[in-house]
Design a protein around this motif. Sequence first.
Motif, PDB file in Angstrom:
ATOM      1  N   LYS A 103      73.141  43.219  42.202  1.00 38.37           N
ATOM      2  CA  LYS A 103      72.418  43.399  43.466  1.00 38.37           C
ATOM      3  C   LYS A 103      72.074  44.874  43.709  1.00 38.37           C
ATOM      4  CE  LYS A 103      74.014  39.207  45.584  1.00 38.37           C
ATOM      5  NZ  LYS A 103      73.413  38.338  44.592  1.00 38.37           N
ATOM      6  N   ILE A 134      73.941  47.541  43.987  1.00 37.45           N
ATOM      7  CA  ILE A 134      74.778  48.174  45.010  1.00 37.45           C
ATOM      8  C   ILE A 134      75.633  49.231  44.312  1.00 37.45           C
ATOM      9  CG2 ILE A 134      76.635  47.794  46.679  1.00 37.45           C
ATOM     10  CD1 ILE A 134      75.508  44.908  47.006  1.00 37.45           C
ATOM     11  N   TYR A 183      73.740  45.912  52.606  1.00 34.90           N
ATOM     12  CA  TYR A 183      73.398  44.620  52.013  1.00 34.90           C
ATOM     13  C   TYR A 183      73.971  43.469  52.852  1.00 34.90           C
ATOM     14  CZ  TYR A 183      73.138  40.755  48.753  1.00 34.90           C
ATOM     15  OH  TYR A 183      72.863  39.531  48.192  1.00 34.90           O
TER      16      TYR A 183
END
Length: 131
Positions: free
Chosen positions: A63, A65, A74
């Motif tokens: 994702k 991150i 997020y």
Amino acid sequence: PIIMSKLAMIDDNQEFCLVMQYFLENYFEMFTFADIDSFFETLELEQYDLVLIDYTIPPYLTKKIENGCELIRYLKKFLTAPPILVLLTGWLSKYDLEEGLKICPEADGFLAKDTDLTEILNQINQLIGNR
């Protein structure tokens, strides 16, 4: 029966996790995770009231991150009812939490790792109480 708030903590420092878990599990239902991956695996099963997120966590490339602040951003964007999200860091001292706001304005709270355990407990109770 008393319903305990559910806390999750994401931090790759296992010793710190153990200390926090040992102390906080007297007051909360406590879950600790060494990485974002294992935390995400539980998100559909558990509804956490508050999540302590270390700023420097291993990146979660799926994702994109890279750190705790990006994880907070997020979660706030994609969860319909996100838990209280607290940025936990060893970079800030407990006297410099305004810096935290500059680093991560999306966080609901900031805790410095050098904060006394009782003070951490008080801050968590205050955040949960304010919700």
